[in-house]
Design a protein around this motif. Structure first.
Motif, short mmCIF file in Angstrom:
data_model
loop_
_atom_site.label_atom_id
_atom_site.label_comp_id
_atom_site.label_asym_id
_atom_site.label_seq_id
_atom_site.Cartn_x
_atom_site.Cartn_y
_atom_site.Cartn_z
N ALA A 44 0.83 -1.21 0.00
CA ALA A 44 0.00 0.00 0.00
C ALA A 44 0.87 1.26 0.00
CB ALA A 44 -0.93 0.00 1.21
N ASN A 45 1.92 1.26 0.79
CA ASN A 45 2.81 2.43 0.84
C ASN A 45 3.57 2.61 -0.46
OD1 ASN A 45 2.18 3.37 3.45
ND2 ASN A 45 3.53 1.85 4.39
N GLU A 46 3.94 1.51 -1.12
CA GLU A 46 4.60 1.60 -2.42
C GLU A 46 3.64 2.21 -3.46
OE1 GLU A 46 7.63 0.94 -3.37
OE2 GLU A 46 8.50 -0.10 -1.65
N VAL A 47 2.39 1.78 -3.42
CA VAL A 47 1.38 2.31 -4.35
C VAL A 47 1.17 3.80 -4.09
CG1 VAL A 47 -1.07 2.25 -4.96
CG2 VAL A 47 0.21 0.12 -4.74
N ARG A 48 1.12 4.19 -2.80
CA ARG A 48 0.92 5.60 -2.47
C ARG A 48 2.09 6.45 -2.96
NH1 ARG A 48 -0.76 3.72 3.60
NH2 ARG A 48 -2.83 2.94 3.06
N SER A 49 3.29 5.93 -2.84
CA SER A 49 4.46 6.66 -3.31
C SER A 49 4.42 6.83 -4.82
CB SER A 49 5.74 5.93 -2.91
OG SER A 49 5.88 5.89 -1.50
N ALA A 50 4.01 5.78 -5.53
CA ALA A 50 3.89 5.85 -6.98
C ALA A 50 2.78 6.80 -7.40
CB ALA A 50 3.65 4.46 -7.56
N PHE A 51 1.78 6.93 -6.56
CA PHE A 51 0.65 7.83 -6.83
C PHE A 51 1.06 9.30 -6.65
CE2 PHE A 51 -2.86 10.24 -4.80
CZ PHE A 51 -3.74 10.30 -5.86
N VAL A 52 1.77 9.57 -5.57
CA VAL A 52 2.15 10.95 -5.25
C VAL A 52 3.26 11.44 -6.16
CG1 VAL A 52 3.14 12.45 -3.48
CG2 VAL A 52 1.42 10.75 -2.85
N GLY A 53 4.26 10.58 -6.43
CA GLY A 53 5.41 10.99 -7.22
C GLY A 53 6.42 11.73 -6.37
N GLY A 54 7.34 12.43 -7.00
CA GLY A 54 8.37 13.16 -6.29
C GLY A 54 8.49 14.57 -6.79
N ASP A 55 9.54 15.27 -6.31
CA ASP A 55 9.73 16.67 -6.69
C ASP A 55 10.02 16.83 -8.17
OD1 ASP A 55 9.38 17.39 -4.05
OD2 ASP A 55 11.51 17.26 -3.57
N ASN A 56 10.72 15.86 -8.74
CA ASN A 56 11.16 15.99 -10.13
C ASN A 56 10.36 15.15 -11.11
OD1 ASN A 56 13.27 17.75 -9.32
ND2 ASN A 56 14.52 15.98 -8.72
N HIS A 57 9.37 14.42 -10.61
CA HIS A 57 8.58 13.59 -11.53
C HIS A 57 7.17 13.42 -10.99
CE1 HIS A 57 10.16 10.72 -8.54
NE2 HIS A 57 9.06 10.04 -8.77
N PRO A 58 6.19 13.36 -11.89
CA PRO A 58 4.80 13.19 -11.45
C PRO A 58 4.53 11.76 -10.99
CG PRO A 58 4.92 13.14 -13.83
CD PRO A 58 6.31 13.45 -13.35
N GLY A 59 3.38 11.55 -10.37
CA GLY A 59 3.00 10.21 -9.95
C GLY A 59 2.82 9.28 -11.13
N GLN A 60 3.16 8.02 -10.93
CA GLN A 60 3.07 7.05 -12.01
C GLN A 60 1.70 6.35 -12.02
OE1 GLN A 60 6.60 4.94 -10.58
NE2 GLN A 60 7.64 5.46 -12.50
N LEU A 61 0.96 6.46 -10.95
CA LEU A 61 -0.36 5.84 -10.86
C LEU A 61 -1.42 6.91 -10.68
CD1 LEU A 61 0.40 2.83 -8.44
CD2 LEU A 61 0.26 2.79 -10.93
#
Length: 319
Positions: free
Chosen positions: A243-260
């Motif tokens: 679930a936390n991995e999915v949330r991280s992929a959803f939010v993305g990071g400073d230099n890239h948008p979310g993947q989900l």
């Protein structure tokens, strides 16, 4: 009212024994929320909610956070343990202030008796008169113009019901207003929550805010194991990690948008755990249950991505 230990009442560790809360003695009121004995409370949220209920100081409370993070359940479970009655409404785009105040309707005093036109009080009027908490869920879906009609009430002024002959209801000392929303009243910049509206700044100024995010990993594991007894602890830990991995992929990071384009809430996580037990005789119970609880909402590319994350997290046990 009586005094009870916060640590004992809410099952919180690390809370000083001298920390207490006032609890209503009357447990017979039908509007007291029912409680789940397995509910896992979060210390910060309990502290902020009790502080508001005890010392509102002219404020109302706005509980914000992502979908399925426990905003509503946190409020209802707390009120249930304090025996504090509640009136609950879920907002929508067509909800009007008069729906909260009340309306005239044909009512029979007894079964079979000829009905007569009577004024039926809404959730707001009832809560003000009886000293209940008014809980409005999904407040940011409500028309800002209608929500602004609550401003006088939120400031402690009486409710004047012109439709009922100018009846005046003064706020009971125990009357409180709590609202929940996925945004903070400034609209939804992510575009993920359809129907969320930007609210009036003057209306939002009457609330204090508390944020309910997804639980810490250890707390979420405890939530899953309590909600789905029979789940192996290592499996519950892997579910939370996924679930936390999915949330991280959803939010993305400073230099890239979310993947989900979708995320896994605590509500979805619990559903997955329960369905895994239901389908434990299936060929691949984890994947079968995840399909029904989460993956069916994802597109094909996202399904492949989540399944790959699951395989990495669970290893051989995924099969």
């Amino acid at each position: 009212m009586s005094t009870q230990s916060i640590a004992a009442l809410f099952g919180l560790s690390g809370v000083p024994a001298e920390a207490v809360v006032q609890v209503f003695d009357d447990v017979s009121n039908p509007y007291i929320p029912s409680v789940n004995s397995d509910y896992v409370f979060r210390r910060d949220f309990v502290r902020e909610l009790i502080a508001f209920l005890t010392f509102p100081s002219g404020d109302s409370l706005y509980v914000t956070g992502p979908t399925g993070s426990g905003k509503t359940s946190g409020v209802t479970e707390t009120l249930g343990r304090m025996n504090w009655p509640m009136q609950s409404v879920t907002a929508h785009g067509n909800l009007e202030l008069n729906d909260l105040i009340g309306h005239y309707a044909l009512v029979s005093r007894k079964e079979g008796e000829q009905p007569s036109m009577q004024f039926v009080y809404g959730a707001l009027a009832t809560a003000m008169r009886e000293g209940h908490v008014l809980l409005i869920n999904e407040i940011d879906l409500m028309n800002p113009a209608e929500l602004s009609g609550l401003n006088d009430v939120l400031e402690g002024r009486p409710l004047v019901i012109s439709a009922n002959g100018g009846e005046v209801i003064k706020p009971h000392a125990n009357f409180r207003v709590i609202v929940t929303g996925n945004s903070t009243g400034a609209g939804d910049a992510t575009g993920l929550y359809q129907g969320v509206l930007m609210q009036n700044m003057a209306a939002m100024d009457r609330y204090r805010f508390t944020v309910v995010d997804y639980p810490a990993e250890a707390d979420e594991v405890a939530i899953v194991t309590k909600a789905a007894p029979g789940i192996v602890p290592t499996v519950a830990q892997a579910m939370v990690k996924l679930a936390n991995e999915v949330r991280s992929a959803f939010v993305g990071g400073d230099n890239h948008p979310g993947q989900l384009s979708l995320t896994m809430s605590t509500r979805t996580l619990v559903r997955w755990a329960k369905l895994t037990l239901v389908y434990r005789k299936a060929e691949k119970p984890l994947e079968y249950a995840l399909q029904q609880s989460f993956l069916a909402r994802a597109n094909e590319v996202e399904k492949v991505a989540v399944i790959q994350i699951a395989k990495d997290v669970f290893g051989q046990s995924w099969a």
